[in-house]
Write a protein that holds these residues in place. Structure first.
Motif, short mmCIF file in Angstrom:
data_model
loop_
_atom_site.label_atom_id
_atom_site.label_comp_id
_atom_site.label_asym_id
_atom_site.label_seq_id
_atom_site.Cartn_x
_atom_site.Cartn_y
_atom_site.Cartn_z
N GLU A 25 0.81 -1.22 0.00
CA GLU A 25 0.00 0.00 0.00
C GLU A 25 0.85 1.27 0.00
OE1 GLU A 25 -4.05 -1.16 2.33
OE2 GLU A 25 -2.22 -1.20 3.55
N GLY A 35 -4.44 6.56 -3.29
CA GLY A 35 -5.59 5.81 -3.78
C GLY A 35 -6.08 4.74 -2.83
N HIS A 36 -5.32 4.42 -1.80
CA HIS A 36 -5.76 3.41 -0.84
C HIS A 36 -6.73 3.98 0.19
CE1 HIS A 36 -3.46 0.09 -2.33
NE2 HIS A 36 -2.39 0.87 -2.40
N TYR A 37 -6.72 5.27 0.40
CA TYR A 37 -7.62 5.86 1.39
C TYR A 37 -9.09 5.59 1.07
CZ TYR A 37 -3.64 8.13 3.64
OH TYR A 37 -2.47 8.37 4.30
N PRO A 38 -9.55 5.75 -0.18
CA PRO A 38 -10.94 5.40 -0.48
C PRO A 38 -11.26 3.93 -0.18
CG PRO A 38 -10.08 6.80 -2.21
CD PRO A 38 -8.92 6.43 -1.33
N HIS A 39 -10.29 3.04 -0.42
CA HIS A 39 -10.50 1.63 -0.08
C HIS A 39 -10.63 1.47 1.44
CE1 HIS A 39 -9.76 -2.81 -0.81
NE2 HIS A 39 -9.83 -2.67 0.48
N TRP A 40 -9.81 2.19 2.19
CA TRP A 40 -9.93 2.14 3.65
C TRP A 40 -11.27 2.68 4.09
CZ3 TRP A 40 -4.48 4.63 4.63
CH2 TRP A 40 -3.49 3.71 4.30
N GLU A 42 -14.05 2.43 2.38
CA GLU A 42 -15.00 1.35 2.09
C GLU A 42 -14.94 0.27 3.16
OE1 GLU A 42 -15.90 -2.10 -1.22
OE2 GLU A 42 -14.53 -0.47 -1.74
N ARG A 43 -13.75 -0.09 3.58
CA ARG A 43 -13.62 -1.09 4.64
C ARG A 43 -14.22 -0.58 5.94
NH1 ARG A 43 -7.83 -3.70 4.81
NH2 ARG A 43 -8.95 -4.99 6.30
N ARG A 45 -16.64 1.61 6.21
CA ARG A 45 -18.10 1.64 6.03
C ARG A 45 -18.69 0.25 6.22
NH1 ARG A 45 -17.72 4.03 1.53
NH2 ARG A 45 -18.10 2.31 0.10
N TYR A 103 -15.53 10.10 7.45
CA TYR A 103 -14.40 9.26 7.83
C TYR A 103 -13.29 10.13 8.42
CZ TYR A 103 -16.80 6.54 4.28
OH TYR A 103 -17.76 5.89 3.54
N THR A 120 -18.20 10.19 1.78
CA THR A 120 -18.78 9.59 0.58
C THR A 120 -20.29 9.79 0.63
OG1 THR A 120 -18.84 7.40 1.66
CG2 THR A 120 -16.99 7.85 0.16
#
Length: 144
Positions: A25, A35-40, A42-43, A45, A103, A120
């Motif tokens: 990461e 770009g990993h922050y949006p994935h974090w 989602e996790r 959420r 977040y 989001t």
């Protein structure tokens, strides 16, 4: 979108998901790739929904989809390889047919350094993608 910078202003109820920044990461400098922050998010959420007693899969099985319509991130300080981070998640706003999640990402020492904030905005739709009002059971699930 009004990003929440002060931890004391964060909406309730919230959840906290502990993660560790993996080698995959980070970029060449050892910083977490942006770009990993949006994935974090989602996790975080998914974790928020689970701790309320339901999985996102169960929400979809009940005929409610929550596609992302808009996203904002403000990066304050970098997360680094092997950092223990915490993703804090809550609902910050309700619309007739939408829900906004807020977040905060904290870094070491635990919950001491605010690394990033974000939001989001999700439409509430049928599986066919048609807008629908937020069901009362979903609003109740997210607010207790």
């Amino acid at each position: 979108m009004a990003l929440i910078l002060k931890p004391e202003d964060f909406p309730q109820p919230d959840s906290r998901l502990a993660l560790t920044v993996s080698y995959g990461e980070v970029d060449q400098m050892g910083y977490a790739y942006y770009g990993h922050y949006p994935h974090w998010f989602e996790r975080g959420r998914g974790h928020f929904i689970r701790v309320r007693g339901m999985s996102y899969g169960e929400v979809e099985a009940r005929g409610v989809w929550l596609p992302v319509r808009d996203m904002a991130v403000r990066y304050l300080r970098p997360a680094r390889y092997d950092d223990a981070i915490t993703v804090r998640t809550a609902v910050s706003e309700w619309g007739r047919a939408s829900v906004t999640f807020a977040y905060q990402v904290f870094g070491p020492p635990e919950d001491a350094t605010l690394l990033a904030v974000g939001e989001t905005l999700h439409a509430c739709t049928s599986p066919q993608g048609r807008p629908m009002p937020v069901p009362s059971w979903l609003r109740e699930l997210f607010t207790f």
